[in-house]
Motif scaffolding. Structure first.
Motif, short mmCIF file in Angstrom:
data_model
loop_
_atom_site.label_atom_id
_atom_site.label_comp_id
_atom_site.label_asym_id
_atom_site.label_seq_id
_atom_site.Cartn_x
_atom_site.Cartn_y
_atom_site.Cartn_z
N MET A 1 -9.22 -7.97 -7.31
CA MET A 1 -9.16 -9.02 -6.30
C MET A 1 -7.92 -8.83 -5.43
O MET A 1 -6.82 -8.65 -5.95
CB MET A 1 -9.13 -10.40 -6.97
N ILE A 2 -8.11 -8.89 -4.12
CA ILE A 2 -7.02 -8.67 -3.17
C ILE A 2 -6.77 -9.94 -2.37
O ILE A 2 -7.70 -10.54 -1.84
CB ILE A 2 -7.38 -7.54 -2.18
N ASP A 3 -5.52 -10.29 -2.24
CA ASP A 3 -5.12 -11.40 -1.38
C ASP A 3 -4.46 -10.78 -0.14
O ASP A 3 -3.35 -10.24 -0.25
CB ASP A 3 -4.15 -12.31 -2.11
N PRO A 4 -5.11 -10.83 1.01
CA PRO A 4 -4.53 -10.23 2.23
C PRO A 4 -3.13 -10.75 2.55
O PRO A 4 -2.33 -10.02 3.13
CB PRO A 4 -5.52 -10.61 3.33
N LYS A 5 -2.82 -11.97 2.16
CA LYS A 5 -1.48 -12.51 2.42
C LYS A 5 -0.40 -11.67 1.74
O LYS A 5 0.68 -11.47 2.30
CB LYS A 5 -1.39 -13.97 1.95
N VAL A 6 -0.69 -11.16 0.56
CA VAL A 6 0.28 -10.33 -0.16
C VAL A 6 0.52 -9.03 0.62
O VAL A 6 1.65 -8.60 0.82
CB VAL A 6 -0.20 -10.03 -1.60
N VAL A 7 -0.57 -8.41 1.08
CA VAL A 7 -0.48 -7.15 1.82
C VAL A 7 0.31 -7.34 3.11
O VAL A 7 1.27 -6.61 3.39
CB VAL A 7 -1.89 -6.60 2.14
N PHE A 8 -0.07 -8.34 3.89
CA PHE A 8 0.57 -8.51 5.19
C PHE A 8 1.97 -9.09 5.09
O PHE A 8 2.82 -8.79 5.94
CB PHE A 8 -0.33 -9.31 6.13
N SER A 9 2.26 -9.87 4.06
CA SER A 9 3.63 -10.36 3.92
C SER A 9 4.57 -9.20 3.62
O SER A 9 5.68 -9.14 4.15
CB SER A 9 3.73 -11.45 2.85
N ALA A 10 4.13 -8.25 2.81
CA ALA A 10 4.94 -7.05 2.53
C ALA A 10 5.11 -6.21 3.79
O ALA A 10 6.20 -5.71 4.08
CB ALA A 10 4.32 -6.23 1.42
N ALA A 11 4.04 -6.05 4.56
CA ALA A 11 4.10 -5.26 5.79
C ALA A 11 5.06 -5.91 6.79
O ALA A 11 5.86 -5.22 7.44
CB ALA A 11 2.71 -5.11 6.39
N LEU A 12 5.00 -7.21 6.91
CA LEU A 12 5.90 -7.92 7.82
C LEU A 12 7.34 -7.83 7.35
O LEU A 12 8.25 -7.62 8.15
CB LEU A 12 5.47 -9.38 7.97
N LYS A 13 7.55 -7.96 6.06
CA LYS A 13 8.90 -7.90 5.50
C LYS A 13 9.55 -6.55 5.76
O LYS A 13 10.74 -6.46 6.03
CB LYS A 13 8.84 -8.17 4.00
N ALA A 14 8.76 -5.48 5.69
CA ALA A 14 9.28 -4.13 5.90
C ALA A 14 9.24 -3.72 7.38
O ALA A 14 9.59 -2.59 7.71
CB ALA A 14 8.49 -3.13 5.07
N LYS B 1 -12.93 -4.55 6.76
CA LYS B 1 -13.13 -5.27 8.02
C LYS B 1 -12.18 -6.47 8.10
O LYS B 1 -11.53 -6.71 9.12
CB LYS B 1 -14.59 -5.72 8.13
N LYS B 2 -12.09 -7.22 7.01
CA LYS B 2 -11.21 -8.39 6.96
C LYS B 2 -9.75 -7.98 7.18
O LYS B 2 -9.02 -8.64 7.93
CB LYS B 2 -11.37 -9.07 5.59
N MET B 3 -9.34 -6.90 6.56
CA MET B 3 -7.96 -6.42 6.70
C MET B 3 -7.71 -5.91 8.12
O MET B 3 -6.63 -6.12 8.67
CB MET B 3 -7.66 -5.34 5.67
N MET B 4 -8.67 -5.24 8.71
CA MET B 4 -8.53 -4.78 10.10
C MET B 4 -8.37 -5.97 11.04
O MET B 4 -7.54 -5.93 11.95
CB MET B 4 -9.72 -3.91 10.50
N ASP B 5 -9.17 -7.01 10.83
CA ASP B 5 -9.07 -8.22 11.66
C ASP B 5 -7.70 -8.87 11.52
O ASP B 5 -7.08 -9.26 12.51
CB ASP B 5 -10.17 -9.22 11.30
N GLY B 6 -7.20 -8.97 10.28
CA GLY B 6 -5.87 -9.54 10.05
C GLY B 6 -4.79 -8.70 10.68
O GLY B 6 -3.84 -9.23 11.28
N GLY B 7 -4.92 -7.39 10.57
CA GLY B 7 -3.93 -6.49 11.16
C GLY B 7 -3.90 -6.62 12.68
O GLY B 7 -2.82 -6.62 13.28
N THR B 8 -5.06 -6.74 13.28
CA THR B 8 -5.13 -6.90 14.73
C THR B 8 -4.39 -8.17 15.16
O THR B 8 -3.62 -8.15 16.11
CB THR B 8 -6.61 -6.96 15.20
N LEU B 9 -4.62 -9.24 14.43
CA LEU B 9 -3.97 -10.51 14.74
C LEU B 9 -2.44 -10.41 14.65
O LEU B 9 -1.73 -10.97 15.46
CB LEU B 9 -4.48 -11.59 13.77
#
Length: 150
Positions: free
Chosen positions: A77-90, A117-125
């Motif tokens: 199970m993946i929580d996109p918030k975890v992925v993008f919070s790390a990306a933003l932090k770095a 697809k969900k991750m691509m949409d989040g990344g675009t945003l």
């Protein structure tokens, strides 16, 4: 008299361990696979599904690889918030997603396609490019980008 509010202070930090010139530059899915494969525990490759994300700067230099989640034999199970919070932090400009299939079947599932697809949409945003999603096994890899899925 002003009311005092109790709030927690949030601190954001990123401490790079290497000079930029020492960090690998991702120029292909093969390079990304090599970096991920080096970070994967080979003893768990055919046992548990794991999900990791590679954080990249604007020149596609690897800022780091984050272990996001560990699941069972057939899903994680993946929580996109975890992925993008790390990306933003770095301050990452791009990311590459990766997970393994313990079954060694490299074809993406419908859930893998939906997540990508969900991750691509989040990344675009957020202005963070999702460059690829790589599925690893003990016998090779599948690249969503190479297969025209992104």
């Amino acid at each position: 008299m002003e009311k005092q509010f109790k709030v927690s202070e949030i601190e954001i930090s990123y401490r790079p361990a290497y000079k930029l010139s020492e960090k690998p530059k991702v120029i292909s899915s093969d390079t990304a696979y090599g970096v991920f494969n080096q970070c994967w525990n080979a003893d768990k490759m055919q046992l548990l599904e794991e999900f990791k994300v590679m954080l990249l700067n604007r020149q596609n230099r690897v800022l780091g690889v984050l272990s996001v989640a560990q699941g069972g034999f057939s899903e994680v199970m993946i929580d996109p918030k975890v992925v993008f919070s790390a990306a933003l932090k770095a301050c990452a400009s791009g990311i590459i997603l990766a997970h393994n299939h313990p079954s060694a079947e490299l074809c993406p599932s419908e859930a893998d396609i939906r997540l990508t697809k969900k991750m691509m949409d989040g990344g675009t945003l957020l202005g963070i490019k999702v460059h690829d999603h790589i599925i690893l096994s003990a016998y090779g890899y599948y690249s969503f980008t190479d297969e025209g899925m992104m």
